[in-house]
Each structure stands twice: as C-alpha cells, then as structure tokens.
Design a protein around this motif. Structure first.
Motif, PDB file in Angstrom:
ATOM      1  N   LYS A   3       4.736  -5.726  10.014  1.00 32.87           N
ATOM      2  CA  LYS A   3       5.121  -4.417  10.527  1.00 32.87           C
ATOM      3  C   LYS A   3       3.972  -3.437  10.364  1.00 32.87           C
ATOM      4  N   ARG A   6       3.022   2.376   7.555  1.00 35.65           N
ATOM      5  CA  ARG A   6       3.560   3.734   7.746  1.00 35.65           C
ATOM      6  C   ARG A   6       2.975   4.671   6.691  1.00 35.65           C
ATOM      7  N   ASP A  28      13.782   7.813   0.704  1.00 40.25           N
ATOM      8  CA  ASP A  28      14.540   6.560   0.674  1.00 40.25           C
ATOM      9  C   ASP A  28      14.834   6.036   2.078  1.00 40.25           C
ATOM     10  N   SER A  29      14.938   6.952   3.033  1.00 41.28           N
ATOM     11  CA  SER A  29      15.355   6.563   4.384  1.00 41.28           C
ATOM     12  C   SER A  29      14.196   6.217   5.316  1.00 41.28           C
ATOM     13  N   ARG A  30      12.952   6.508   4.912  1.00 43.04           N
ATOM     14  CA  ARG A  30      11.850   6.472   5.887  1.00 43.04           C
ATOM     15  C   ARG A  30      10.921   5.265   5.783  1.00 43.04           C
ATOM     16  N   GLU A  31      11.102   4.416   4.780  1.00 43.11           N
ATOM     17  CA  GLU A  31      10.301   3.191   4.643  1.00 43.11           C
ATOM     18  C   GLU A  31       8.796   3.480   4.719  1.00 43.11           C
ATOM     19  N   ASP A  33       5.027   3.499   3.513  1.00 43.73           N
ATOM     20  CA  ASP A  33       4.186   2.625   2.703  1.00 43.73           C
ATOM     21  C   ASP A  33       3.232   3.412   1.819  1.00 43.73           C
ATOM     22  N   ASP A  54       9.016   1.918  -8.195  1.00 43.50           N
ATOM     23  CA  ASP A  54       8.591   1.155  -7.019  1.00 43.50           C
ATOM     24  C   ASP A  54       7.293   1.669  -6.409  1.00 43.50           C
ATOM     25  N   ARG A  75       3.784   2.266  -1.986  1.00 45.21           N
ATOM     26  CA  ARG A  75       4.966   1.482  -2.339  1.00 45.21           C
ATOM     27  C   ARG A  75       4.544   0.069  -2.747  1.00 45.21           C
ATOM     28  N   SER A  78       5.175  -2.956  -0.390  1.00 47.98           N
ATOM     29  CA  SER A  78       4.586  -2.938   0.943  1.00 47.98           C
ATOM     30  C   SER A  78       3.477  -3.977   1.058  1.00 47.98           C
ATOM     31  N   ASP A 283       2.712   5.559  12.208  1.00 50.97           N
ATOM     32  CA  ASP A 283       2.653   4.102  12.071  1.00 50.97           C
ATOM     33  C   ASP A 283       1.351   3.587  12.640  1.00 50.97           C
TER      34      ASP A 283
END
Length: 286
Positions: A3, A6, A28-31, A33, A54, A75, A78, A283
């Motif tokens: 992927k 980000r 928490d919602s946006r993933e 990296d 994390d 993260r 990632s 991204d």
C-alpha cells in the motif's frame, strides 16, 4: 502490492489540548504511517503517552519551554524502517532553530525517503520577529538543495506560515502588508518551487535560482481557492471558510511523481475541530 506510504502533517497548537479535543480519534481512523507534528508544546514523554506504544517518536523541543516544538512519529507496524538518521540543526550555529526543524531518513521498499517536520516562524511585519523569520527562510533556501542531493525522495512538511499565492488566502487583499503574505516571504516560495536552476523573479521583484521543489497541495488541487488549512478560532472564519493555506507538503520531483492521493481533513463543524489547523494527508506510492 504494497500500500502507498501515508504521510500526514498537523500543527496541533499544543498536542495535549488537541488530544483532549479529539486528535486521537482522528489518528486512529486515518492509518497514517508517518506523522509530522508542529507546535507540540509538550515533552517527549507526553507525546509517547498520548500516541501509545505503536509509534516510534522523534522530538525536537524549543529552547523556550512550552513553545513551538516539532516531532516525527512513525507507526511501528507500517512497511517502512525505523528512522535510521535524524538531524535537527538548520542554518548557522548561532541561529536558534530548536523546535522548528527535524529531519529523518526512513527506508521504504529499498529507497531512502527523507521527511522533515518544520514550523516556520509566524513573524510580524517590521519587527525583530520578521527578521528571525527571514533568517529561517534563508536557511531553508540553503538546505533544500542539500536535501535533494541527499535523497531524490524528500519531503518538507509542516506549518510554513506563508500563503504563497492569492489562491492561498481567502482575504488576500486585506493581508498584503501582514506577515504570512508579504511579497518578500512569498518570493522565497517562488524560488523554492521555481524550475530547477532557472532564474526566477519573485513577486517582490528580486531574482534568484529556482530550486525545483513541488507544492503537492497545489499540484493536486489545481488552480482553485485553497483548500485552506488554517482558520482563526474567532468569529465565523471557519464557518465561512475564510482561511489560509499555510500547511504544506513540499516534495522533490521524484517523490511528487509518486503521489496518488492528497487530502485536507477539514472538520465537518466548528465544534469538531481539535486545532486551528487541519491535517494535510498525502499517499506516496513508492
């Protein structure tokens, strides 16, 4: 297929206050990296406690406690390596850039990407604060070519406190003599983003060599007003979208060519804001 990477940037206006208002739910919602943070105004321990185990944290605090401060959080889960090298100095030794410039190298799919979290001075026209801002922008002018030589994949992101063009400020006519939209400030950006090695005449009439960097936000959004990234807490600025676009991701051309998504995460309503800035999320398909 891996992927995209980000990368997000946010001026938290104090990370502890931002978390009290809801920053954690957004993160928490946006993933994300890699997260660049400005105006941390907290200790490294505070950041680690808020983000949790994390994340790997790099933090450069300001000389004055409770002011400025920049951080990079990556993260752990990632698909990139932990920061292998990080640097915090910018400009001459006597220039205090503490809490305003933090670089780190990450390995992504065998390539090194250099990420810089920066918080440019807000300045104030015709005061010593503006002199310090110009010193910082001069130091950036010298560092950007070095970054591009270090890695073809580099990105400088954060609250740069300059609206480059008239499209970047809703009420630009009323701000032409204010810090953040002064012709001299904007001319730095003319050169940052001008064709590499070519003579570029800035809006203040001065000429210098273009550095060839790419404003990802303008590249992806096109010739439209905004999208803005900062609004005053006062009055109806947010509701009326009377904002400034001063949060950027400036990328080297090779990295800019990998962009697949650009987003400004504007809150749906005034009472859902957790900073006077909003995150800018990109991204990169490296």
């Amino acid at each position: 297929m891996a992927k995209p990477l980000r990368i997000a940037t946010i001026n938290t206006n104090g990370i502890r206050a931002a978390y009290r208002r809801g920053m954690g739910a957004w993160l928490d919602s946006r993933e994300v990296d890699i997260l660049a943070i400005q105006e941390v105004r907290a200790s490294t321990e505070d950041i680690e406690a808020l983000l949790g185990p994390d994340w790997d944290i790099l933090h450069d605090a300001a000389t004055a406690k409770g002011r400025a401060g920049v951080a990079l959080a990556s993260r752990k889960a990632s698909d990139h390596g932990k920061a292998s090298i990080h640097r915090v100095s910018l400009g001459d030794e006597e220039f205090d850039s503490a809490g305003r410039w933090l670089e780190a190298d990450y390995e992504v799919n065998g390539k090194i990407i250099t990420v810089v979290s920066t918080y440019v001075h807000s300045g104030e026209a015709d005061t010593p604060k503006q002199v310090e801002k110009y010193k910082f922008l001069d130091a950036m002018s010298n560092r950007l070519p070095e970054l591009a030589a270090h890695s073809e994949y580099a990105v400088v992101l954060g609250d740069l406190n300059v609206g480059h063009r008239e499209l970047d400020i809703k009420n630009w006519k009323g701000n032409v003599k204010r810090a953040g939209f002064l012709p001299r400030e904007r001319s730095y950006f003319d050169r940052f983003l001008g064709p590499l090695g070519e003579d570029v005449t800035g809006v203040d009439g001065t000429t210098g060599k273009g550095l060839g960097w790419v404003d990802v936000g303008r590249q992806r959004s096109g010739e439209v007003e905004g999208p803005y990234t900062w609004w005053s807490w006062r009055g109806q600025a947010f509701t009326n979208d009377t904002g400034w676009r001063i949060d950027y991701q400036l990328a080297t051309p090779a990295l800019a060519d990998t962009v697949v998504e650009y987003a400004v995460d504007r809150a749906e309503a005034y009472d859902q804001r957790w900073s006077d800035h909003t995150p800018v999320v990109v991204d990169y398909d490296i």
